[in-house]
Write a protein that holds these residues in place. Structure first.
Motif, short mmCIF file in Angstrom:
data_model
loop_
_atom_site.label_atom_id
_atom_site.label_comp_id
_atom_site.label_asym_id
_atom_site.label_seq_id
_atom_site.Cartn_x
_atom_site.Cartn_y
_atom_site.Cartn_z
N LEU A 72 0.84 -1.20 0.00
CA LEU A 72 0.00 0.00 0.00
C LEU A 72 0.88 1.25 0.00
O LEU A 72 2.02 1.20 0.48
CB LEU A 72 -0.89 0.00 1.24
N ASP A 81 2.61 4.82 0.97
CA ASP A 81 3.09 5.27 2.28
C ASP A 81 2.03 5.99 3.09
O ASP A 81 2.00 5.91 4.30
CB ASP A 81 4.29 6.20 2.09
N LEU A 82 1.19 6.75 2.42
CA LEU A 82 0.25 7.59 3.16
C LEU A 82 -1.12 6.96 3.31
O LEU A 82 -2.07 7.62 3.67
CB LEU A 82 0.12 8.96 2.50
N ARG A 137 -3.88 5.35 5.12
CA ARG A 137 -4.34 5.05 6.47
C ARG A 137 -5.82 5.36 6.58
O ARG A 137 -6.40 5.97 5.67
CB ARG A 137 -3.53 5.80 7.51
N LYS A 152 -1.97 10.55 -1.77
CA LYS A 152 -0.98 11.56 -2.13
C LYS A 152 0.00 11.83 -0.99
O LYS A 152 -0.31 11.66 0.17
CB LYS A 152 -1.69 12.86 -2.53
N HIS A 153 1.18 12.29 -1.38
CA HIS A 153 2.24 12.54 -0.42
C HIS A 153 2.06 13.86 0.31
O HIS A 153 2.85 14.76 0.21
CB HIS A 153 3.60 12.54 -1.13
#
Lengths: 151, 651
Positions: free
Chosen positions: A92, A94-95, A97, A122-123
């Motif tokens: 998945l 990184d962001l 959640r 998105k970062h």
């Protein structure tokens, strides 16, 4: 063949070539358009059953499940009026959640669950994908309209 | 105080662009040597003032002056000095100031290296560049000043976006900008030619080195961007066809077409209006790219500023720039008609086809990039165009172009005979087909016809590119920089094609769960996780795993992929562990903890992936070599090669 005929032949060949290339390109274009649907659209059956599309919404708090040590994740996407269950196997972003807006690309399975090939977030902490933001706004307006008593 | 000084310098720099534009254009129109001389002074002054403004901003970053809003938003006292300085162009406002500085530098370069060009032409070019600088300076001053104060001052900054904390960031944006803005020079030359009503081979000879150098920077910028995305985003893709990448790729394609069209204009005095149109288009697409990136209509790492007024300003600027240039073109283009013919099989034809295909590819990419935005703007639904479209749409025009490249390089002007070269070309084609079959059957295993075609084309182009320099060396003939440059650039393209064909056909990847002590296998390599622990960086904490890679029991590499969390912005970041060899990359990226000590990992095998960037840099090197050709430096008074000068009596 005279020079003129040769030239006409050349022109004809070029027209055929360009035409064929354009036809190829446009059919590729048509095949690769990805439409975006909200969870409400999907529940209402507006999304195609046999075609890849994108669905976006917020990941519902407490809906994320992944057996220990496994890669098979399921979670619920919502636009606060309808939900879609998403299955995804893989790494998945990184962001990703709960409570975060995400966009998933994939297909519906026969049970009406969405099987994602790709999940995008998105970062940026405060970021909400614009597509998701728009569809949430729309749901909110609809809800407000419905809740007002008819006059 | 220095910050105010910087702001003041920027205002003065803007003020100086106006006399630069006025004296440049009016001085040339009315043939006033004094006015034209004034233009040069304005150029120098504008450069110095912009540089002062830039240094002032950089100083604020260096000294952690968080009373400046822009610094507070994009830096932090824990940020290493190198990144603090690079953070100057890490976001919208500062990157625009960098843009202006680069523009000023190009203008200064034109003023300095124009000894062989008549004063009237230089003056017009500087005037047009002055107008462009004026537009951008005004843009910064009215919508995006980096010098705004923050009161009360922040205790510490919000840090630079972790994605941008990378050596790649320090050089990628300046390179990219230098390329983008460099295209304003051929644009200005085109305007000057149209104003003068005169365009001949000498003109093409002035423009060619500038176009080449701008193209070289753009090539390097795009390549660095691709490389950066590959390892910094951590997921191993080298090109995503996202709107911002496309925005940089379209001007590149048009600039490539322009380089080839300029060759015809110089050598044969043909394609004049076409060359003008390409010069205008290349720069317009650069500005369009800026609009797409800066207005927030696209979402990506680059889209840091979504402010409608900024988008509107750039759109207006674009409309004024290209609008007036195209209007001028419509009025003046009939002057540049030529009647010289050429045979269907000739270098002119091949270059014409090259141009048509490059422009076609650009249009297809433009369609895929803008169509979703139009639909969205008109509220007709939300769609996106997937990468498969771009892959197919780009391949359709590029395949015939690659096919024609080898014979095209050896076609003569006017009428190509192939008496001398035909036999060798066919021989090389045979070698290429054999090599393609060997590579795809024996080395990597059969994949598809397209892969074999790709291999064969790469080998054919590579060998054909070397044919000319090698035969000249054998026969002890002189070898001009132009020919060496062309050969090197085409060799670079061959390497690029080889890299793309191999990577895209034979890469493999897998997502899996691994805990310390466990082993996974991919493409004949065994990946064993041996350790998992925490490490601390200067401004981040990370979880690092140690992955030992073995093949047939023999250890090949030890990789240390990380999952970083930056302390200020709390963003998690993936740092891939990469084992790099000439012929392949092995990548390991960490996903997320799966509980019980296990982590999700992505393992990737990327054969020949480095050839993609190596090939692109080789292309850039070729462009640079070609730009150093001696004939560009000699002063030419009369047009010696072609007698098709289009003179204009009255306008």
């Amino acid at each position: 063949m005279t020079a003129r005929q040769r030239r006409m032949l050349l022109v004809a060949l070029m027209v055929i070539g360009v035409g064929a290339a354009a036809a190829f390109a446009l059919s590729a274009f048509q095949d690769n358009l990805l439409y975006f649907y909200s969870p409400s659209d999907v529940t209402a059956g507006k999304a195609p059953a046999d075609r890849t599309f994108r669905v976006g919404g917020m990941v519902t708090e407490g809906s994320f499940h992944r057996p220990t040590g496994s890669m098979e994740a399921t979670f619920v996407l919502t636009d606060y009026s309808h939900n879609v269950t998403v299955r995804y196997s893989g790494v998945l972003p990184d962001l990703f959640r709960e409570g975060q807006g995400i966009v998933a690309r994939g297909k519906l399975d026969p049970d009406g669950r969405f099987v994602a090939e790709e999940v995008l977030a998105k970062h940026d902490e405060n970021y909400m994908p614009p597509d998701v933001a728009d569809s949430l706004k729309k749901q909110h307006q609809d809800a407000v309209r419905k809740s007002q008593p008819a006059t | 105080m220095t910050v105010e000084l910087g702001h003041f310098a920027l205002i003065l720099a803007f003020c100086l662009t106006l006399p630069q534009a006025f004296f440049g254009l009016a001085g040339a129109a009315w043939r006033k040597p004094h006015w034209m001389a004034l233009t040069r002074n304005a150029v120098v002054g504008h450069f110095v003032l912009t540089a002062i403004a830039f240094v002032c901003l950089m100083r604020a970053f260096y000294l952690n002056d968080f009373s400046v809003l822009y610094v507070a938003q994009n830096s932090n006292s824990e940020l290493p000095t190198m990144y603090r300085l690079a953070a100057t162009w890490g976001a919208h406002e500062g990157s625009l100031l960098l843009w202006l500085l680069v523009q000023a530098t190009w203008t200064l370069a034109v003023a300095a290296f124009s000894r062989s060009i008549p004063e009237v032409v230089t003056s017009r070019v500087l005037g047009v560049l002055g107008l462009i600088s004026a537009g951008f300076a005004l843009f910064i001053l009215t919508t995006s000043s980096p010098f705004e104060r923050l009161w009360p001052a922040a205790l510490d900054g919000r840090d630079l976006n972790p994605l941008l904390q990378d050596p790649g960031l320090i050089i990628h944006p300046p390179m990219q900008y230098t390329g983008y803005i460099g295209l304003s020079v051929p644009f200005a030359f085109a305007i000057a030619a149209m104003l003068e009503g005169k365009l001949d081979s000498v003109w093409a000879r002035w423009v060619r080195p500038w176009t080449n150098v701008a193209w070289v920077f753009l090539t390097c910028g795009i390549t660095l961007g691709s490389w950066w995305a590959y390892y910094e985003l951590g997921w191993g893709g080298w090109w995503f066809w996202d709107a911002v990448e496309n925005a940089s790729f379209m001007p590149w394609l048009i600039a490539t077409a322009l380089i080839h069209s300029l060759a015809v204009t110089e050598k044969r005095g043909l394609f004049k209006s076409w060359t003008l149109l390409l010069s205008i288009t290349a720069f317009s697409l650069s500005v369009l790219g800026t609009f797409l990136v800066r207005s927030g209509v696209v979402e990506s790492v680059h889209a840091f500023a979504s402010d409608p007024t900024r988008g509107l300003f750039i759109l207006t600027f674009l409309a004024v720039c290209s609008g007036s240039a195209l209007a001028l073109y419509a009025w003046r283009a009939p002057l540049f008609r030529t009647d010289t013919g050429f045979a269907p099989v000739s270098r002119e034809s091949v270059l014409l086809i090259n141009n048509v295909l490059l422009v076609g590819a650009t249009l297809l990419i433009l369609l895929g990039t803008l169509y979703p935005m139009f639909l969205d703007a008109l509220d007709l639904g939300k769609i996106s165009v997937g990468p498969p479209y771009f892959n197919i749409a780009f391949l359709i025009p590029m395949l015939p172009m690659l096919l024609l490249l080898a014979p095209g390089m050896h076609a003569g002007w006017k009428r190509a005979s192939y008496e001398r070269t035909g036999r060798t070309l066919v021989l090389l084609l045979g070698v290429a087909i054999v090599a393609g079959l060997v590579l795809s059957l024996a080395v990597y295993g059969w994949h598809s016809v397209m892969t074999t075609v790709g291999f064969a084309l790469a080998v054919w182009i590579g060998l054909a590119a070397l044919m000319d320099p090698v035969s000249r060396l054998i026969r002890k003939q002189s070898l001009s920089a132009s020919i060496v440059g062309m050969s090197v650039a085409h060799l670079g393209l061959a390497l690029f094609v080889l890299g793309v064909a191999t990577t895209e056909s034979y890469r493999s990847e897998t997502d899996l769960s691994l805990r310390p002590g466990q082993t996974a296998e991919l493409s004949g390599f065994q990946f064993t996780m041996t350790k998992l622990g925490e490490v601390a960086g200067p401004n981040y904490d990370a979880i690092e795993s140690e992955i030992r890679v073995t093949r047939d029991g023999e250890e090949i590499a030890v990789l240390h992929p990380q999952k970083r969390t930056y302390r200020v912005q709390k963003n998690p970041m993936t740092e891939a562990g990469i084992d790099s060899r000439w012929t392949r990359h092995l990548l390991v990226s960490m996903g997320s903890p799966l509980g019980d000590g296990a982590w999700s990992l992505r393992l990737q095998y990327k054969p020949m992936v480095q050839f993609i960037w190596f090939g692109a840099f080789t292309m850039a090197l070729g462009g640079l070599i070609a730009a150093t050709d001696r004939r560009y430096r000699s002063r030419v008074t009369a047009d010696a090669t072609v007698s098709t000068t289009t003179g204009v009596k009255a306008a």
